[in-house]
Design an enzyme around this catalytic site. Structure first.
Site, mmCIF file in Angstrom:
data_model
loop_
_atom_site.group_PDB
_atom_site.id
_atom_site.type_symbol
_atom_site.label_atom_id
_atom_site.label_comp_id
_atom_site.label_asym_id
_atom_site.label_seq_id
_atom_site.Cartn_x
_atom_site.Cartn_y
_atom_site.Cartn_z
ATOM 1 N N LYS A 113 0.807 -1.228 0.000
ATOM 2 C CA LYS A 113 0.000 0.000 0.000
ATOM 3 C C LYS A 113 0.837 1.275 0.000
ATOM 4 O O LYS A 113 0.577 2.181 -0.807
ATOM 5 C CB LYS A 113 -1.012 -0.019 1.155
ATOM 6 C CG LYS A 113 -2.111 -1.086 0.948
ATOM 7 C CD LYS A 113 -3.081 -1.147 2.122
ATOM 8 C CE LYS A 113 -4.340 -1.935 1.833
ATOM 9 N NZ LYS A 113 -4.310 -3.350 2.091
ATOM 10 N N TYR A 156 -2.352 -0.531 11.124
ATOM 11 C CA TYR A 156 -3.758 -0.831 11.398
ATOM 12 C C TYR A 156 -4.270 0.051 12.523
ATOM 13 O O TYR A 156 -3.806 1.175 12.698
ATOM 14 C CB TYR A 156 -3.960 -2.320 11.734
ATOM 15 C CG TYR A 156 -3.435 -3.261 10.699
ATOM 16 C CD1 TYR A 156 -3.968 -3.282 9.413
ATOM 17 C CD2 TYR A 156 -2.411 -4.135 10.993
ATOM 18 C CE1 TYR A 156 -3.495 -4.163 8.454
ATOM 19 C CE2 TYR A 156 -1.940 -5.023 10.036
ATOM 20 C CZ TYR A 156 -2.475 -5.027 8.773
ATOM 21 O OH TYR A 156 -2.000 -5.880 7.837
HETATM 22 O O1 DON Z 1 -7.418 -6.912 1.179
HETATM 23 C C1 DON Z 1 -7.122 -7.857 1.874
HETATM 24 O O2 DON Z 1 -7.916 -8.547 2.438
HETATM 25 C C2 DON Z 1 -5.708 -8.187 2.137
HETATM 26 N N1 DON Z 1 -5.096 -8.886 1.095
HETATM 27 C C3 DON Z 1 -5.056 -6.915 2.543
HETATM 28 C C4 DON Z 1 -3.826 -7.186 3.136
HETATM 29 C C5 DON Z 1 -3.477 -6.569 4.397
HETATM 30 O O3 DON Z 1 -2.361 -6.842 4.749
HETATM 31 C C6 DON Z 1 -4.446 -5.734 5.214
HETATM 32 N N2 DON Z 1 -4.138 -4.378 5.301
HETATM 33 N N3 DON Z 1 -4.371 -3.284 5.436
#
Ligand code: DON
Length: 325
Positions: free
Chosen positions: A80, A261
């Site tokens: 991201k 997060y």
């Molecule tokens: O979009 C998702 O569910 C995950 N692949 C995103 C990955 C993640 O690490 C969450 N992050 N903000």
């Protein structure tokens, strides 16, 4: 490098002593058995909880790695800040932030929520990252096919990593797309509120987001990316100027406030460094003007951060005065 070595002009002159600390911290964190491997995407549930790696790359190219540093993992949310950086490079912050905010959401990374302006809160959560995916274009070729966009991102990430080659995990990509009800919900919710630029193909945009999450690297490679961010956008391995300093500043500011997060505030308080974690258990940590660090250990705490990675960062700040304040 050699000239600097003779003159003892390295940013960490006593690197050998520093390594001893990193080694101790590595072994302390290794004994931690807390946390659970992410399982909401079936392919991620297959990760091995024992894997634990730490790689360091300083802004003058001194490197140290310990543990499972060459085992590949998917970038997940560590992509991201990188896609956000790419969007800043080509479009500039004013355009990018017409579409996405700069405020922590105070919510989980995939919550169905927009800010007061009906924009995603920031580029570090799913909604914001999906939006950034819809914005990405290259300067040479503003209209790109999905295939061209994929190649463009892969080669940009590679330049951030000193031309190391990244991989792509197709099984994770397919699994990610199968288990993506929430992300689709976010995608449609944003379309309902006219968040995207005109002509956005939502299905392609979602696929592209899943592909970015499914790109693969390892601790060694990711530590170079973090070091490029620590070095104002110049890769310490190739000396290539990959990002403008103002893009790096924006990326690091949002990593600092939104990268961990819904633990970002506490992390900023305790550790005081820009960082980004992903559900594969990876963490990119930037010590501005000093070094980049990547840690990787799949077991996560309830908020989604790697347990060993967090413990490592807190110990780093106890031993060295890297906290910004
Ligand atoms: O979009 C998702 O569910 C995950 N692949 C995103 C990955 C993640 O690490 C969450 N992050 N903000």
């Amino acid at each position: 490098l050699i000239t600097r070595a003779f003159r003892s002009q390295f940013v960490i002159p006593d690197f050998q002593d520093f390594i001893k600390d990193i080694e101790e911290m590595y072994w302390t964190a290794k004994s931690i058995t807390d946390g659970k491997v992410a399982s909401y995407i079936p392919q991620l549930a297959r990760a091995n909880s024992d894997n634990w790696g730490v790689s360091v790359c300083t802004i003058d190219g001194q490197r140290f790695s310990i543990g499972d540093v060459t085992v590949p993992f998917t970038l997940q949310s560590c992509s991201k800040p990188l896609t956000y950086a790419m969007a800043l490079e080509t479009l500039g912050p004013d355009v990018v932030h017409q579409y996405v905010g700069t405020e922590p959401s105070g919510r989980n990374f995939n919550e169905l929520v927009l800010d007061h302006n009906m924009k995603p809160h920031n580029p570090m959560i799913n909604a914001g990252a999906i939006l950034v995916c819809s914005l990405l274009k290259s300067l040479d070729k503003p209209e790109m096919t999905l295939a061209e966009k994929f190649d463009y991102v892969m080669s940009f990430f590679s330049r951030l990593a000193g031309n190391e080659v990244l991989g792509f995990n197709n099984a994770v990509f397919l699994s990610e797309r199968e288990a993506a009800d929430r992300n689709y919900a976010l995608g449609f919710y944003m379309r309902e509120h006219k968040c995207y630029p005109d002509k956005t193909n939502l299905r392609e945009c979602m696929d592209f987001y899943f592909q970015c999450c499914s790109m693969e690297a390892n601790c060694d490679i990711m530590s170079i990316m973090a070091a490029t961010l620590a070095n104002g956008g110049i890769c310490p391995i190739t000396d290539e100027k990959v990002l403008r300093p103002d893009s790096v500043r924006n990326v690091l500011s949002l990593m600092h406030s939104c990268g961990m997060y819904d633990y970002s505030g506490q992390f900023a308080f305790k550790v005081g460094l820009p960082a980004k974690s992903g559900v594969s258990g990876a963490m990119l940590i930037v010590v501005p003007n000093v070094m980049g660090i990547c840690t990787w250990s799949p077991p996560l705490d309830p908020l989604g951060n790697s347990c060993r990675g967090l413990q490592f960062c807190e110990e780093l700040i106890k031993r060295f005065n890297f906290h910004k304040y």
